[in-house]
Design an enzyme around this catalytic site. Structure first.
Site, PDB file in Angstrom:
ATOM      1  N   GLY A   1       2.383  83.669 -34.703  1.00 20.04           N
ATOM      2  CA  GLY A   1       3.241  82.611 -35.214  1.00 20.04           C
ATOM      3  C   GLY A   1       4.549  82.565 -34.421  1.00 20.04           C
ATOM      4  O   GLY A   1       4.598  82.907 -33.235  1.00 20.04           O
ATOM      5  N   SER A   2       5.632  82.231 -35.118  1.00 16.22           N
ATOM      6  CA  SER A   2       6.901  81.997 -34.430  1.00 16.22           C
ATOM      7  C   SER A   2       7.536  83.254 -33.862  1.00 16.22           C
ATOM      8  O   SER A   2       8.512  83.166 -33.118  1.00 16.22           O
ATOM      9  CB  SER A   2       7.890  81.332 -35.386  1.00 16.22           C
ATOM     10  OG  SER A   2       7.354  80.104 -35.820  1.00 16.22           O
ATOM     11  N   THR A   3       7.010  84.443 -34.231  1.00 20.90           N
ATOM     12  CA  THR A   3       7.610  85.656 -33.665  1.00 20.90           C
ATOM     13  C   THR A   3       7.434  85.696 -32.151  1.00 20.90           C
ATOM     14  O   THR A   3       8.111  86.461 -31.467  1.00 20.90           O
ATOM     15  CB  THR A   3       6.981  86.939 -34.253  1.00 20.90           C
ATOM     16  OG1 THR A   3       5.574  86.896 -34.038  1.00 20.90           O
ATOM     17  CG2 THR A   3       7.264  87.067 -35.745  1.00 20.90           C
ATOM     18  N   ILE A   4       6.539  84.885 -31.606  1.00 22.02           N
ATOM     19  CA  ILE A   4       6.315  84.894 -30.164  1.00 22.02           C
ATOM     20  C   ILE A   4       7.405  84.085 -29.435  1.00 22.02           C
ATOM     21  O   ILE A   4       7.602  84.238 -28.235  1.00 22.02           O
ATOM     22  CB  ILE A   4       4.898  84.311 -29.851  1.00 22.02           C
ATOM     23  CG1 ILE A   4       4.406  84.796 -28.484  1.00 22.02           C
ATOM     24  CG2 ILE A   4       4.895  82.806 -29.908  1.00 22.02           C
ATOM     25  CD1 ILE A   4       4.055  86.252 -28.460  1.00 22.02           C
ATOM     26  N   LYS A   5       8.132  83.225 -30.189  1.00 23.42           N
ATOM     27  CA  LYS A   5       9.080  82.305 -29.540  1.00 23.42           C
ATOM     28  C   LYS A   5      10.151  83.006 -28.705  1.00 23.42           C
ATOM     29  O   LYS A   5      10.410  82.586 -27.578  1.00 23.42           O
ATOM     30  CB  LYS A   5       9.708  81.381 -30.592  1.00 23.42           C
ATOM     31  CG  LYS A   5       8.728  80.325 -31.098  1.00 23.42           C
ATOM     32  CD  LYS A   5       9.338  79.505 -32.221  1.00 23.42           C
ATOM     33  CE  LYS A   5       8.329  78.499 -32.769  1.00 23.42           C
ATOM     34  NZ  LYS A   5       8.815  77.885 -34.017  1.00 23.42           N
TER      35      LYS A   5
END
Lengths: 370, 657
Positions: B346-350
């Protein structure tokens, strides 16, 4: 059609030198060995696999030797003997020490080779070849020279020290002399001298050898060492009774009482689990094997073939007898495996080479012998 | 044979002489002599074998009774002595696994005629539960002949005494002192410590490969999972040997000689069991995983996998019912989620994608975009939507991380080659095992063109090609991406430690009894070679997430007594195919997984962690409070109450991921 013909031809080439009765009995004994080994190793397939691989390799060697005519074997006698003696000298000078004895030659790191194994074949070959060469005019000088041929390797092996093997090799040499027609007077004389010399040999023995003999006479001397082995083996065989405790059910075997139970003492496992019936069957198998060996030898066409075949057969008997006698407490504990049954590749290979020699003798006999 | 010899000899003599004069008298005569000698040898052989047969008859018939008795009362047995298994403690010395000696009632089935009757008779003397009986049956099916099998374990003194006076009635049954493994904390850290169980056929092969068969002769148990498995050879120790005199019943009466065993090594873990307790308490009844790492050296401070299991169940051999329950539960308590659960990030990769763009020069921090609330590939009608309808307005890189703007990353992904992205993320350990020192770690999935071709090797060509749409999904951490909580914790710890990565590890030191502790040093760290400026920029943005107005985790951290840096994430649950849930549970299982990764204090990080709450909904609501509870405990010593269950979608917070 062609394929069938080809297969047939291949089959003929494969089997034409193989003596079916000898082969069948040997496989039967080896089968007994595998079955017993499975029990003796607490059902270890790894050990069984190893033994089967050794067996396959030994069979290939047997086939090879069976296809070599005795004359060719005879030509190899002198070189093999000389190489064997040189290797024994090399062992004495540079050999690897294992368990306090210098018996091994190391080749690289992994391979170790025991030249005394080679001598088991090379000495009878040499003697048989020698007598064949002077056939018809063998005199007492020839027997004297043959004695020297025997004494050299026996001495070298005895000082390794490996008394058991040196005695076995001496026996193989004596068998050749006996079959070559050594005079009875000399034989009786030698036996008498040997008996008389026994007290003189005693101080010559190493401590452990003396200990073994004393222990044999009185097992309670050493209840945890050699005496322990011997006592436990007798208990195993005796408690087996007439029909045995059944395969995989020997209590001596499986409760860890029996030492060396997959190698030298495997006969105790067999005797415990299969009883007197099994023992008689095994003795019968060995007897048939020896009888077949004698039949082949008695019909051999050359002196060389007769001497080789006879000696191989007698050695077979000797191993079987000494091992069973040792395990059942009739002889002291010596390191002799039960032929075709004990675990171990080297012994299996030399035994099948011996059988190969017998087959070669049989296949290459002249049909109008005599 | 004699007849045979005789006729042959005559034929030999009757042949006309064909050879030279010297040999004239010889061939037949020689053969005759030879055959006679063979005959004599044969007679001696028959005599010798006859002697052997006589000996066999003497042993096996005449003296059979005597030897039978001797075999039954065989007096000297060589018994291996099992070494004490090493103790496992946490980093402060609290015992997590230890061995203790207790009495067991053991039966040797081969020596018992009627097992059922014997067990029933024994049940009158000591308590034998139906569970004990079931377990014994199972052991009996799996065992070989002659093995001694435990029927009841951990007898109390009174039971031992009661059996002792009755023991004469039960040949083949005896009381033995055995070592048992105990896990005082039960479920707590069960996936880290692991458990031991009875040695099975596969273990026998493993032991043979180590060439340790003799050393394991007296050993019944072996490590099956976690540290117990990975450090089996250190924990086991060296067997001793005892020569004992035994009586008719096989009971040892006197020791003749003894070589004592050497105890196994003790292990000190990097885990802080108090922190672990705080973390597991924070999870409450929710499923998920947490990995907390000391970024300065890679020591794993806490590793949670919820739900857990009680390792003590496995010690005496687990019974079938408990096993079935553990193995078939939809909550998968036996799954070690931090290592073996791979979830879309999810957004933790951003933050990592933003860092990649900065390092490659694809973006500057100042470049801004107007976010209409969706992204379209030029020329296509499909709209990739942002979670916030209407969009976030003008967004630069800092804001894109703080508010977790999807559109910004759709745009970035559409301009970036997926193989470049994969190469950069690979440097943070994504898509490869971290090398932690226990078994079973999964590599996760770091998608690239080559990966897709390989993954769909048997599919049609157009299904194996990489599409722009694939890149755009991957750009917000959905699509093919899947990483383990351990990988995410490792990656954020690397960010916290200025880009220097230490291998995560669970064992701090190994102590041989009577020796000094030997530290288990991780291999020297590998600097990531990420320039300092971009890394500092990203770290500032991560602080923004927790402390700036509009930050997705601001509401959780606004009152914290320290400055934390973190990032929320929400992973869509894609497929429930093939799973059956009861009606009222479907909704919960379809909820998104909640992520939160963080480190603190932001300027000098002492702890970095990743939290995943399965079906927790939004990351900020479900996962961030757990992270905060753990950091509160570690940094401030505050033990929080369990975090209330997340309310799911529809909280008041301004959630956009």
């Amino acid at each position: 059609m062609n394929l069938i013909a080809l297969c047939g031809r291949f089959w003929t080439i494969l089997t034409r030198r193989i003596d079916a009765p000898l082969f069948g009995i040997a496989l039967a004994i080896a089968g007994v060995g595998i079955i017993t080994l499975y029990s003796a190793t607490d059902q270890s397939f790894a050990r069984i696999d190893n033994q089967l691989v050794s067996l396959a390799f030994a069979l290939v060697l047997m086939w090879g030797v069976a296809n070599v005519p005795p004359e060719t074997l005879a030509r190899a006698a002198m070189p093999l003997y000389v190489v064997g003696v040189l290797l024994l000298v090399a062992v004495a000078l540079t050999g690897t020490v294992v368990n306090g004895s210098r018996r091994w030659l190391s080749i690289g790191h992994a391979l170790r080779f025991q030249p005394s194994e080679l001598m088991k074949i090379a000495l009878p070959l040499m003697l048989a070849w020698y007598f064949q060469r002077f056939e018809g005019r063998i005199g007492w000088k020839d027997f004297l020279f043959a004695s020297v041929l025997i004494a050299v390797p026996v001495y070298l092996i005895k000082r390794q020290p490996d008394l058991g093997t040196s005695l076995l090799i001496a026996a193989s040499g004596c068998y050749v002399l006996y079959l070559a027609g050594l005079s009875w007077k000399v034989i009786v004389g030698l036996v008498a001298v040997a008996c008389a010399a026994a007290p003189l040999v005693w101080p010559q023995l190493h401590d452990y050898q003396r200990e073994r003999i004393l222990t044999f006479l009185d097992p309670s001397r050493d209840p945890l060492g050699a005496g322990y082995h011997s006592t436990q083996a007798s208990i195993a065989i005796g408690s087996g009774g007439i029909v045995g405790k059944g395969w995989l059910n020997g209590t001596q075997t499986h409760l860890d009482f029996l030492p060396e139970r997959h190698t030298d003492f495997i006969f105790a496992v067999f005797g415990e689990e299969f009883g007197l019936v099994g023992n008689l069957l095994l003795i019968a198998l060995y007897t048939i094997l020896v009888a077949r060996g004698f039949y082949i030898t008695g019909n051999a066409s050359t002196l060389f073939a007769r001497l080789m075949g006879g000696t191989v057969t007698l050695m077979f008997f000797t191993y079987a007898f000494i091992n069973m006698a040792m395990v059942s407490g009739v002889l002291p504990v010596v390191g002799v495996p039960l032929p075709l049954v004990s675990y171990g590749g080297t012994a299996l290979i030399s035994l099948f080479i011996g059988l190969g020699i017998l087959m070669s003798v049989h296949a290459h006999r002249k049909l109008v012998a005599g | 044979m004699a007849r045979l010899l005789f006729t042959r000899r005559r034929r030999g003599f009757s042949r006309p002489p064909e050879f030279g004069a010297r040999e004239l008298r010889d061939p037949g005569r020689e053969l005759y002599v030879f055959r006679r000698r063979l005959g004599i040898a044969a007679a001696l052989i028959v005599l010798a074998f006859g002697g052997l047969v006589a000996r066999f008859v003497q042993l096996q018939v005449v003296q059979h009774g005597h030897f039978q008795t001797l075999a039954e009362t065989n007096r000297i047995a060589i018994v291996p002595i099992t070494p004490n298994r090493g103790v496992i403690t946490d980093r402060k010395g609290t015992v997590l696994a230890q061995s203790y000696s207790a009495y067991a009632l053991e039966v040797q089935p081969s020596r018992v005629a009627d097992l059922e009757a014997t067990i029933n008779a024994l049940a009158d003397i000591v308590e034998i539960t139906p569970r004990d009986r079931r377990r014994f049956r199972k052991l009996l099916d799996e065992s070989k002949n002659f093995e001694s099998l435990p029927l009841r374990t951990r007898l109390n003194d009174e039971e031992v005494a009661r059996f002792a006076v009755n023991s004469y009635r039960f040949p083949g049954v005896e009381i033995k002192a055995r070592l048992y493994r105990q896990y005082p904390f039960g479920e707590l850290a069960s996936h880290v410590v692991g458990y031991i169980g009875r040695i099975n056929d596969r273990d026998v092969d493993r032991i043979a490969r180590w060439d340790e068969t003799t050393n394991y002769k007296g050993t019944d148990y072996i490590g099956k999972s976690g540290v117990e498995l990975a450090y089996e050879q250190q924990l086991h120790g060296k067997s001793g040997v005892e020569e004992v005199e035994v009586d008719a019943g096989g009971r040892a009466v006197r020791t003749l000689s003894r070589t004592p065993p050497t105890s196994g090594d003790n292990l000190t873990l990097t885990i802080d069991i108090d922190l672990q307790q705080a973390a597991e308490a924070a999870f409450g009844e929710r499923r998920g995983a947490l990995v907390a790492i000391d970024p300065a050296n890679g020591e794993v401070l806490a590793m949670v996998s919820k739900p857990g299991f009680d390792p003590n169940l496995f010690v005496d051999g687990i019974d079938a019912a408990s096993w079935k329950e553990l193995n078939e539960s939809p909550d998968k308590p036996l799954l070690n989620r931090p290592l073996r659960g791979a979830y879309p990030p999810g957004s933790t990769i951003k933050p990592f994608l933003a860092l990649a763009a900065l390092v490659s020069g694809k973006r500057t921090p100042q470049q801004s975009y107007n976010d209409p609330g969706y992204f379209q590939i030029p020329g296509q009608a499909h709209r990739f939507r942002d979670d916030k309808p209407g969009g976030h307005g003008v967004v630069d890189m800092h804001k894109s991380i703080v508010v977790s703007c999807d559109t910004y990353y759709y745009q970035l992904a559409s301009e970036t080659d997926i193989d470049d992205t994969a190469r950069f993320l690979g440097r943070f350990g994504f898509g490869a095992p971290t090398g932690i020192d226990i078994d079973g770690e999964l590599p996760g999935i770091l998608p690239s063109r080559a990966w897709k071709r390989e993954r769909f090797a048997s599919a049609r060509e157009d299904a194996r090609k990489w599409y722009l749409g694939d890149s755009i999904s991957a750009g917000i951490g959905q699509g093919y991406n899947a990483f383990t909580p351990l990988q995410l914790a490792h990656a954020i710890a690397t960010v916290a430690n200025d880009g220097v990565a230490y291998r995560p590890h669970l064992v701090k030191s190994v102590t041989t009894v009577g020796g000094a502790p030997r530290a288990v040093e991780p291999p020297p760290p590998q600097p990531l070679a990420v320039p300092r400026a971009p890394l500092e920029f990203i770290r500032a943005a991560l602080v923004g997430v927790t402390h700036e107005p509009g930050g997705t985790a601001m509401s959780v951290f606004k009152d914290a007594a320290y400055v934390a840096a973190g990032k929320t994430g929400t992973a869509q649950v894609f497929s429930l195919k093939g799973e059956k849930y009861s009606e009222h549970k479907v909704d919960e299982r379809l909820r998104d997984h909640a992520w939160f990764m963080a480190y603190a204090p932001a300027d000098k990080p002492r702890i970095a962690l990743a939290v995943l709450v399965e079906n927790g909904g939004f990351g900020a609501a479900a996962a961030a409070p757990i992270a905060k509870a753990v950091m509160d405990y570690y940094l401030l010593g505050i033990r929080a109450k369990p975090v209330p269950d997340a309310a799911g979608p529809g909280t008041d917070d301004d959630e956009s991921d």
